[in-house]
Design an enzyme around this catalytic site. Structure first.
Site, PDB file in Angstrom:
ATOM      1  N   CYS A 235       0.848  -1.194   0.000  1.00 26.28           N
ATOM      2  CA  CYS A 235       0.000   0.000   0.000  1.00 26.28           C
ATOM      3  C   CYS A 235       0.875   1.233   0.000  1.00 26.28           C
ATOM      4  O   CYS A 235       2.101   1.157   0.064  1.00 26.28           O
ATOM      5  CB  CYS A 235      -0.930   0.005   1.213  1.00 26.28           C
ATOM      6  SG  CYS A 235      -0.072   0.297   2.776  1.00 26.28           S
TER       7      CYS A 235
ATOM      8  N   CYS B 133       3.623   1.870   2.530  1.00 27.67           N
ATOM      9  CA  CYS B 133       4.944   1.264   2.314  1.00 27.67           C
ATOM     10  C   CYS B 133       5.878   2.224   1.586  1.00 27.67           C
ATOM     11  O   CYS B 133       7.099   2.140   1.731  1.00 27.67           O
ATOM     12  CB  CYS B 133       4.810  -0.023   1.502  1.00 27.67           C
ATOM     13  SG  CYS B 133       3.761  -1.271   2.252  1.00 27.67           S
TER      14      CYS B 133
ATOM     15  N   ASP C  64      10.679  33.099 -27.230  1.00 25.95           N
ATOM     16  CA  ASP C  64      11.878  33.597 -27.897  1.00 25.95           C
ATOM     17  C   ASP C  64      11.537  33.729 -29.382  1.00 25.95           C
ATOM     18  O   ASP C  64      10.600  33.097 -29.872  1.00 25.95           O
ATOM     19  CB  ASP C  64      13.023  32.603 -27.683  1.00 25.95           C
ATOM     20  CG  ASP C  64      14.259  32.987 -28.456  1.00 25.95           C
ATOM     21  OD1 ASP C  64      14.664  34.154 -28.380  1.00 25.95           O
ATOM     22  OD2 ASP C  64      14.812  32.113 -29.156  1.00 25.95           O
TER      23      ASP C  64
ATOM     24  N   ASP D 293      15.051  28.086 -27.491  1.00 26.52           N
ATOM     25  CA  ASP D 293      15.842  27.012 -28.089  1.00 26.52           C
ATOM     26  C   ASP D 293      17.343  27.229 -27.992  1.00 26.52           C
ATOM     27  O   ASP D 293      18.113  26.354 -28.362  1.00 26.52           O
ATOM     28  CB  ASP D 293      15.476  26.844 -29.569  1.00 26.52           C
ATOM     29  CG  ASP D 293      16.076  27.944 -30.437  1.00 26.52           C
ATOM     30  OD1 ASP D 293      16.111  29.106 -29.976  1.00 26.52           O
ATOM     31  OD2 ASP D 293      16.516  27.646 -31.559  1.00 26.52           O
TER      32      ASP D 293
ATOM     33  N   ASP E 147      18.833  31.277 -23.889  1.00 28.75           N
ATOM     34  CA  ASP E 147      17.499  31.152 -23.287  1.00 28.75           C
ATOM     35  C   ASP E 147      17.532  30.334 -21.994  1.00 28.75           C
ATOM     36  O   ASP E 147      16.542  30.320 -21.258  1.00 28.75           O
ATOM     37  CB  ASP E 147      16.529  30.463 -24.262  1.00 28.75           C
ATOM     38  CG  ASP E 147      16.321  31.271 -25.534  1.00 28.75           C
ATOM     39  OD1 ASP E 147      16.250  32.508 -25.426  1.00 28.75           O
ATOM     40  OD2 ASP E 147      16.240  30.665 -26.617  1.00 28.75           O
TER      41      ASP E 147
END
Length: 742
Positions: free
Chosen positions: A14, A17, A426, A625, A629
């Protein structure tokens, strides 16, 4: 050195645990973070602790553990789970074969009495039911014992106490009927074995349903090629993919999967990259282009040089990223774990209180009522549903996102993405194609175009700026020779300068020219016209005088305007953030449909701009990208990296868009909202189940309606609660995004 160890955990019954295993792992010296996934029964451990020490810590805590090193280990784990699933079905059937006939006798009122030959019958039932409980329910009793030894309590504790007390009470009644009043002389052997039958059946069905949640990982693994055809000593040999070496030459024929990542060195073809990007249209590839392992070669035959093998391939990294995300926990999941850790002790207290109330206030036969209500409380209480509620939905949600080419790094990002109300974009490579080209050469009156390109190409050959390649491509088209420079200096966000043939040459924006004291009066009007047309003016100066402008344009992506329109329809505030001059940025924004523009921002200031938006109360997503950035991606509430971008950007982001399309942002947000909604449904169902079920089991309806919950029905309800949560989570597999996704 920090590494990651993946463990398969056995013996967890359960959510309680989960806390025990995480605490055991966190206590090992060198462990930085330990996360246990109850749905997968795995643990992910970051740090420098050896796997053997981690396994020992788990075993000492009363559980089982093995290290998952490879896909073969994962396959072995799945095979073990399949065997366990079949065993649970057998155990359920064995218990049902004894329990159902006994329950039928009770329902039809034909139970033998507890005197004469009836006592002998029930003595035999006691022995047979004990054998069945040992075979079908041994795991509950051993689990409860291990938990007790480690000063814990879990679901096994509840089941063992409930069924064990029913069997012991029944044996006492058979042996000494006079111990209790005649009205309380009832045996519960059938309840004990039927409860075990139901719980085993529920666990088996839950395990089968859980297996479906990892379909995304299985599909990704299935994309991997098994063999590769390498060229060695002039001969082509088929070898296992594991034996492909770095920089080895590999042949790919029509219809074959590309085995590893590399660069084409001979030939051309069309490659189906839909598994990576979600785009169904094959991509034309030729000499010098990159190919990715797992993608499908459609028609041509070519040779390529292996550049990434083993765990370094894009597909292997994607699989690892998805698996890591599936094992992670958002804040809502950590809250559920904390509640689950307190749940079983609370149920034990409730069971004791129930016994005391029935003993002091209940009618006769008190002993029967005490036993039935306490057993029902213990059995109906189900921390499993609570523990499964979050991880099972996260697993399916992350897998669903992967189908859309959206790779989510962790569960927190998946949860947070649904709250986003502002998206910062961007420009270069995000809104635009990221492949700028020179569209105009505007030298001053005394300078020739060839000379302007000579200056620019010499400097850009040493530069890493995104616009550098456009200048070099233009120089090649005009057959301008690229000459070496000396004393090269790059000024971030401004430009570059160097010495060419003894002359100082400067290349950059208006700020760079002002910094170097270059007069731009003759060029500024022309630069303004370029900017209004969406072109970036790059100034060139030599010998202290302006030489001209190189106008560079980067067309917006075909679907950028549609994707931005979709974001705005969804109520998102869309902002473009760029280092370009304002006129150029406004021209691009107009084409893309972006209303808000923040221009002329230095790379180091992008994160500060994101922070300002956050201070204004916005939940911000940053999409980029490039290397410049990365700080802004890290600052944002959720960072999105365009998959074609740099590794640094991808590593800094929470979510990677493999499609190179801004539609992935909306897809991610919709999947996030659907997943969080699913988690809340699961948690609500689990809380309601326990909030209603436990009081009813304790007998709250008896004073009003004379109703008590049968322990057998409690066992069935407990088994079904977990199955319901898993089934609800699997509904996410049918989810489809709206408004332009794949």
């Amino acid at each position: 050195m920090t590494n990651k160890v993946q463990l398969s955990i056995g013996g967890m019954s359960c959510a309680g645990c989960v806390s025990a295993v995480e605490q055991a792992l966190a206590g090992v010296p060198g462990v930085q973070q330990a996360t246990v996934n109850f749905a997968e029964h795995t643990a992910s451990v970051n740090g420098n602790a050896p796997a053997e020490v981690l396994i020992k810590a788990v075993v000492d805590a009363g559980y089982e553990a093995t290290e998952l090193r490879s896909e073969a280990d994962q396959a072995e784990k799945e095979a073990t789970e399949l065997t366990h699933y079949r065993l649970l079905l057998k155990k359920s059937l064995a218990a049902a074969l004894i329990g159902v006939p006994l329950m039928s006798l009770d329902l039809f009122g034909t139970m033998p009495m507890l005197h004469g030959w009836g006592r002998g019958f029930w003595a035999g039932v006691a022995v047979v039911s004990l054998i069945v409980m040992i075979y079908s329910g041994r795991q509950f009793f051993t689990g409860a014992w291990k938990s007790l030894r480690n000063h814990n309590a879990n679901m096994d504790t509840l089941i063992a106490m409930g069924t064990g007390s029913a069997w012991l009470f029944s044996c006492l009644i058979v042996a000494w009927p006079t111990l209790v009043p005649e009205t309380a002389r009832h045996v519960y052997f059938e309840a004990a074995v039927i409860i075990i039958a139901f719980i085993n059946l529920g666990s088996a069905l839950e395990m089968r349903a859980r297996g479906k949640t990892s379909q995304a990982i299985k599909r990704l693994i299935g994309l991997q090629a098994r063999t590769a055809r390498v060229v060695r000593n002039g001969q082509e040999l088929d070898i296992p993919i594991e034996q492909v070496g770095l920089d080895e030459t590999v042949r790919v024929r029509p219809g074959e999967k590309i085995p590893v990542d590399g660069v084409i060195i001979d030939g051309h073809s069309n490659i189906d990259e839909s598994m990576l990007t979600g785009e169904p249209v094959p991509v034309a590839k030729q000499t010098g282009d990159q190919v990715v392992g797992g993608t499908l070669n459609k028609n041509g035959s070519f040779l390529f040089q292996a550049k990434r093998i083993g765990k370094d391939t894009a597909l292997a990294r994607i699989i690892e990223m998805v698996r890591t995300a599936q094992n992670s926990k958002p804040s809502i999941g950590r809250l559920a774990d904390k509640i689950s850790a307190l749940f079983v002790p609370s149920v034990l207290i409730i069971a004791v209180v129930t016994v005391l109330i029935w003993f002091n206030l209940g009618p006769e036969p008190k002993f029967s009522y005490m036993l039935v209500t306490a057993m029902t409380v213990l059995v109906i209480a189900c921390p499993c549903a609570l523990g499964l509620a979050t991880p099972i939905s996260i697993m399916v949600g992350v897998g669903k996102a992967a189908e859309y080419g959206v790779l989510i790094r962790n569960g927190e990002a998946l949860q947070r993405a649904g709250d986003i109300n502002a998206v910062v974009l961007d420009k270069t490579g995000t809104l635009t194609e990221g492949r700028p080209r020179v569209v105009q050469l505007l030298p001053v009156s005394s300078v020739h175009e060839q000379m302007l390109l000579r200056y620019a190409a010499a400097l850009e050959a040493a530069s890493e700026h995104p616009l550098a390649q456009a200048v070099l491509d233009a120089a090649a088209q005009h057959q301008v020779k690229v000459e070496p420079v000396l004393s090269f200096v790059a000024v971030a966000g401004h430009g570059v300068k160097a010495t060419l043939s003894g002359e100082t040459v400067i290349l950059g924006n208006e700020r760079m020219m002002a910094r170097e004291g270059i007069n731009l009066d003759e060029l500024l009007p022309r630069a303004e016209i370029c900017a209004q047309q969406g072109q970036t003016p790059v100034y060139v100066a030599a010998g202290g005088r302006a030489q001209g402008i190189i106008a560079i344009a980067d067309p917006i992506k075909a679907d950028s305007a549609q994707a931005i329109s979709r974001m705005r329809r969804e109520g998102l505030r869309v902002i473009m953030l760029t280092g370009d001059n304002r006129d150029t940025a406004q021209a691009v924004a107009l084409q893309a449909g972006v209303d808000e523009v923040i221009a002329e921002v230095l790379p180091e200031d992008k994160a500060a701009q994101v922070a300002q938006l956050q201070e204004a109360g916005l939940v911000v997503a940053m999409v980029g990208d490039g290397i410049n950035d990365a700080p802004a991606l890290a600052q944002a509430d959720v960072g999105f990296a365009i998959g074609g971008g740099t590794d640094v950007a991808i590593e800094s982001a929470d979510i990677t868009l493999m499609r190179n399309s801004l539609h992935g942002v909306s897809d991610a947000l919709q999947i996030s909202r659907a997943t969080v909604r699913n988690i809340k449904q699961n948690l609500f169902g689990a809380f309601i189940y326990n909030s209603v079920g436990i009081p009813v089991a304790a007998g709250i309806l008896y004073p009003l309606f004379g109703l008590l919950l049968n322990p057998v029905f409690a066992g069935a309800a407990m088994a079904m609660s977990s199955l319901t949560v898993v089934t609800n989570a699997n509904r996410l597999r049918l989810f489809r995004t709206k408004g332009g996704g794949v």
